[in-house]
Write an enzyme that holds these catalytic residues in place. Structure first.
Site, PDB file in Angstrom:
ATOM      1  N   ASP A 184      -9.277  -8.904   9.814  1.00 45.54           N
ATOM      2  CA  ASP A 184      -8.727  -7.583   9.469  1.00 45.54           C
ATOM      3  C   ASP A 184      -9.678  -6.422   9.744  1.00 45.54           C
ATOM      4  OD1 ASP A 184      -6.512  -6.123   8.390  1.00 45.54           O
ATOM      5  OD2 ASP A 184      -7.596  -5.856   6.524  1.00 45.54           O
TER       6      ASP A 184
ATOM      7  N   SER B  11      -0.779  -3.065  10.467  1.00 48.68           N
ATOM      8  CA  SER B  11      -0.596  -4.092   9.440  1.00 48.68           C
ATOM      9  C   SER B  11       0.621  -4.962   9.744  1.00 48.68           C
ATOM     10  CB  SER B  11      -0.391  -3.414   8.089  1.00 48.68           C
ATOM     11  OG  SER B  11      -1.440  -2.517   7.874  1.00 48.68           O
TER      12      SER B  11
ATOM     13  N   ASN C  13      -0.498 -16.918  23.144  1.00 42.51           N
ATOM     14  CA  ASN C  13      -1.235 -15.673  23.435  1.00 42.51           C
ATOM     15  C   ASN C  13      -2.593 -15.973  24.061  1.00 42.51           C
ATOM     16  OD1 ASN C  13       0.861 -14.117  22.485  1.00 42.51           O
ATOM     17  ND2 ASN C  13       0.054 -14.008  20.403  1.00 42.51           N
TER      18      ASN C  13
ATOM     19  N   ARG D 282       0.846  -1.177   0.000  1.00 35.29           N
ATOM     20  CA  ARG D 282       0.000   0.000   0.000  1.00 35.29           C
ATOM     21  C   ARG D 282       0.889   1.238   0.000  1.00 35.29           C
ATOM     22  NH1 ARG D 282      -1.752   0.958   4.230  1.00 35.29           N
ATOM     23  NH2 ARG D 282      -1.125  -0.766   5.552  1.00 35.29           N
TER      24      ARG D 282
ATOM     25  N   ARG E 126       1.466 -12.044  -0.484  1.00 34.75           N
ATOM     26  CA  ARG E 126       0.164 -12.299   0.142  1.00 34.75           C
ATOM     27  C   ARG E 126      -0.508 -13.555  -0.393  1.00 34.75           C
ATOM     28  NH1 ARG E 126      -1.859  -8.171   3.788  1.00 34.75           N
ATOM     29  NH2 ARG E 126      -0.287  -6.537   3.723  1.00 34.75           N
TER      30      ARG E 126
ATOM     31  N   HIS F 251     -10.108  -1.356  12.157  1.00 32.78           N
ATOM     32  CA  HIS F 251      -9.077  -2.252  11.633  1.00 32.78           C
ATOM     33  C   HIS F 251      -8.838  -3.344  12.682  1.00 32.78           C
ATOM     34  CE1 HIS F 251      -4.721  -2.488   9.792  1.00 32.78           C
ATOM     35  NE2 HIS F 251      -5.524  -3.402   9.297  1.00 32.78           N
TER      36      HIS F 251
ATOM     37  N   LYS G 270      -9.496  -1.853   2.073  1.00 31.63           N
ATOM     38  CA  LYS G 270      -9.116  -0.688   2.882  1.00 31.63           C
ATOM     39  C   LYS G 270      -9.881   0.563   2.455  1.00 31.63           C
ATOM     40  CE  LYS G 270      -5.992  -3.094   4.976  1.00 31.63           C
ATOM     41  NZ  LYS G 270      -6.221  -3.496   6.365  1.00 31.63           N
TER      42      LYS G 270
ATOM     43  N   THR H 126      -3.887 -11.885  11.625  1.00 33.89           N
ATOM     44  CA  THR H 126      -4.386 -13.144  11.057  1.00 33.89           C
ATOM     45  C   THR H 126      -4.000 -14.310  11.978  1.00 33.89           C
ATOM     46  OG1 THR H 126      -4.174 -12.167   8.875  1.00 33.89           O
ATOM     47  CG2 THR H 126      -4.466 -14.543   8.949  1.00 33.89           C
ATOM     48  N   ASN H 127      -2.775 -14.267  12.521  1.00 28.88           N
ATOM     49  CA  ASN H 127      -2.344 -15.345  13.415  1.00 28.88           C
ATOM     50  C   ASN H 127      -3.188 -15.394  14.687  1.00 28.88           C
ATOM     51  OD1 ASN H 127      -0.360 -15.907  11.586  1.00 28.88           O
ATOM     52  ND2 ASN H 127       1.307 -14.997  12.768  1.00 28.88           N
TER      53      ASN H 127
ATOM     54  N   CYS I  41       1.190  -7.233  12.043  1.00 29.67           N
ATOM     55  CA  CYS I  41       1.576  -7.451  13.443  1.00 29.67           C
ATOM     56  C   CYS I  41       0.908  -8.698  14.000  1.00 29.67           C
ATOM     57  CB  CYS I  41       1.192  -6.260  14.305  1.00 29.67           C
ATOM     58  SG  CYS I  41       2.284  -4.861  14.096  1.00 29.67           S
TER      59      CYS I  41
ATOM     60  N   TYR J 269      -1.468  -3.570  -7.141  1.00 30.06           N
ATOM     61  CA  TYR J 269      -1.220  -4.334  -5.907  1.00 30.06           C
ATOM     62  C   TYR J 269      -2.439  -4.328  -4.980  1.00 30.06           C
ATOM     63  CZ  TYR J 269      -0.016  -5.570  -1.256  1.00 30.06           C
ATOM     64  OH  TYR J 269      -0.075  -6.158  -0.024  1.00 30.06           O
TER      65      TYR J 269
HETATM   66  C1  OXD Z   1      -2.928  -4.150   5.731  1.00 30.18           C
HETATM   67  C2  OXD Z   1      -3.629  -5.331   5.210  1.00 30.18           C
HETATM   68  O1  OXD Z   1      -2.008  -3.655   5.069  1.00 30.18           O
HETATM   69  O2  OXD Z   1      -4.500  -5.853   5.904  1.00 30.18           O
HETATM   70  O3  OXD Z   1      -3.303  -3.701   6.824  1.00 30.18           O
HETATM   71  O4  OXD Z   1      -3.357  -5.751   4.073  1.00 30.18           O
HETATM   72 MN    MN Z   2      -5.005  -4.722   7.645  1.00 28.33          MN
END
Ligand code: OXD
Ligand code: MN
Length: 591
Positions: free
Chosen positions: A275, A246, A498, A72, A369, A224, A204, A251-252, A248, A195
């Site tokens: 997300d 982003s 976690n 981005r 990605r 977010h 987004k 998703t995990n 960090c 992209y």
């Molecule tokens: C980001 C994404 O960049 O979710 O935050 O792709």
């Molecule tokens: Mn994101």
């Protein structure tokens, strides 16, 4: 061209754009499997898509973007409101008429020799958009990430309440790359990029930038944030939303697998979203969240059997990989930290031959990605499609801070929680173009995604809080999985472990566990974080260290916060008094 709708606002906008971009062909996306299959084949015939091994990875494809188009581009992302003040000090701003003129000049005739694809996008429960694009890659991604198809047009009927999205891949001229949001016109125009985040306009651009503005005007929130369901041994599910910048680990965390001992005791985690959350108050006075997306656009490097087996499983069919490494031996894909077995006969993300034994550069772009259908995820929640959303018990903010923030702390109340969100900061990652590892303030992880003045956005958070009964409002926490020791080693194992922190968080929400009051909020008593099974990895001393709050570091942090807030006052934005009061309290507390 056969028209799929009689909606006048849709037809006249499309006619207008056809006259502008002048496509050779026009295709409506109906969302059918046959059409998607035909587009995949067409994409492969031009080299835009590469068909992967269909036995190992059925319906999976690879795409490489231009090497200068891999993230981005925040510097080229604009909020085009009537006044600069409405965009606030943290957004790039352009006057709408000027922006339209410039963008239309770039877009003019840009579809010549190309096909225009028109696909309805958005969540069928709430908001609808139409994206015009000249890229098969975009169509195929949007078909995964959104609920696309003619049903959406039917749901729209004659309404003109829909988001207009125009994407022109054009020549990929970096100097003319612009991602412009016009929140007051429900419009997005993206030019000169191919992209993901820049061109999948439902993500987004719509679901955060435009939607945050809509939420402000309509009394709800676009955040977010991931959404996960945590099942405890009592069989009940609690839901948590969490905002992280982003790359960090959203998703995990959203797909976390509980540690063995926890699993045995009946803990389970279910993913609602990884997300984006749209949040509104339900009839019972609690906040409810839905995930407006239909797929995951996850960062590939670092995703593996240990870090996120669920995400990995989700990529095994119907997935598009972008800018990963192509293993020619078996026509599959690879990325850094997938396993310890890099391919030796491969093509890297730039399209050059690559051999994992001798390579000095990564095979996959650090921001490469996967676009995977949500339904593939083994732990997808059975509430994923619930139009009413799920009730939220806790909201988490977090970021990468090697030294400062403890593993977890709880805010004293909603307003303090909003303050904690407003001062969020994190060391930067590869998800956005720019330097990696630099601390930047990223309030609520919305810095690149808030469609209006961030100070008004904080006020909106506070106003939402005023409508909530404190007993029903989600409790707000800050987490930091990324504390490091003097030698730069992570102090906390993260990933599945976690859950130990989430467990404490839920117990706090339910008043089941005490905490220690510190100058920044409540932290766990060390004995309340269960280390069973990881005693070898995390000693008691280590745990105490990660839970510690160093007043001197927070004094330094206060200077950073003051500088950040000053940006707002210098600009003329009004930081809510409640946040200034909270800041005064913090400074006093760490004296
Ligand atoms: C980001 C994404 O960049 O979710 O935050 O792709
Ligand atoms: Mn994101």
């Amino acid at each position: 061209m056969e028209n799929y709708t009689t909606n006048k606002s849709v037809l006249s906008w499309i006619e207008d754009k056809i006259a502008l971009v002048k496509p050779d062909n026009i295709v409506w996306i109906d969302g059918s499997e046959e059409q998607i299959e035909a587009l995949r084949a067409e994409g492969c015939s031009t080299g835009e898509m590469i068909k992967l091994n269909q036995e190992l990875l059925p319906d999976c494809y690879l795409h490489r973007t231009a090497v200068n188009d891999v993230a981005r581009v925040e510097a080229r992302t604009f909020i085009c409101t009537k006044t600069k003040a409405e965009a606030g000090p943290t957004n790039n701003w352009m006057e709408p008429d000027e922006a339209y003129k410039m963008l239309y000049d770039i877009a003019r005739d840009s579809y010549k020799g190309r096909t225009m694809y028109m696909g309805p996008v958005g969540s069928k429960f709430s908001k609808i958009g139409i994206e015009l694009t000249d890229s098969i890659y975009v169509v195929l991604n949007m078909a995964i990430m959104t609920r696309t198809g003619l049903d959406v047009l039917k749901a729209l009927g004659d309404s003109d309440d829909w988001v207009r999205g125009l994407h022109c891949k054009c020549q990929i001229d970096e100097e003319k790359r612009y991602i412009c949001q016009f929140p007051q016109d429900n419009t997005i125009i993206s030019v000169n990029s191919g992209y993901g985040g820049n061109v999948l306009l439902g993500k987004k651009c719509f679901a955060l930038r435009i939607a945050s503005y809509q939420g402000w005007k309509e009394g709800w929130q676009a955040e977010h944030m991931l959404i996960l369901g945590l099942k405890k041994p009592d069989g009940q599910l609690r839901y948590i939303c969490a905002a992280f910048p982003s790359a960090c680990g959203k998703t995990n965390l959203a797909m976390l697998i509980p540690p063995e001992g926890y699993k045995k005791n009946g803990y389970e985690v279910f993913t609602v979203g990884d997300d984006i959350s749209w949040i509104r108050k339900g009839p019972d006075g609690r906040l409810y969240a839905i995930n407006p997306e239909n797929g995951f656009f996850g960062v590939a490097p670092g995703t593996n059997e240990k870090s996120n087996p669920n995400a990995l499983a989700a990529t095994k069919k119907g997935t598009i990989f972008t800018n990963v490494c192509h293993n020619l031996d078996d026509n599959t894909v690879w990325w850094e930290k997938l396993d310890n077995n890099p391919p030796t006969n491969a093509i890297d993300w730039k399209g050059n031959p690559w051999d994992g034994r001798t390579a000095t550069e990564p095979g996959a772009n650090p921001n490469s990605r996967f676009t995977a259908p949500a339904k593939n995820c083994p732990c997808i929640s059975d509430q994923f499609e619930n139009p009413d959303g799920v009730p939220i018990s806790a909201m988490l903010f977090g970021g990468r801070r090697a030294k400062l923030a403890p593993l977890v702390y709880q805010s004293r109340d909603w307003n303090h929680g909003v303050f904690v969100g407003s001062i969020m900061s994190s060391e930067t990652t590869a998800a956005a173009a720019g330097a990696v590892g630099v601390v930047r303030r990223d309030p609520m992880a919305m810095l690149p995604f808030c469609g209006y003045d961030m100070a008004e956005y904080w006020q909106h958070w506070l106003d939402i809080g005023k409508t909530l009964d404190p007993d029903k409002a989600p409790k707000i926490f800050n987490v930091n999985w990324f504390r490091k020791d003097e030698d730069g080693n992570f102090l906390w194992p993260g990933f599945g472990d976690n859950l130990r922190v989430l467990d404490w968080i839920i117990d706090r929400c339910e008043g089941k566990v005490d905490a220690v009051e510190t100058p920044i909020g409540y932290v766990p008593k060390p004995e309340d974080i269960n280390l069973e099974g990881i005693e070898d990895e995390v000693s008691e001393a280590q745990l105490k260290e990660i839970l510690s709050v160093d007043n001197n570091l927070w004094k330094e942090e206060a200077e950073g916060i003051a500088q950040f807030y000053k940006k707002f006052t210098d600009f003329g934005s009004k930081i809510p008094a409640e946040l200034l009061d909270e800041f005064e309290t913090l400074k006093k507390n760490v004296q």
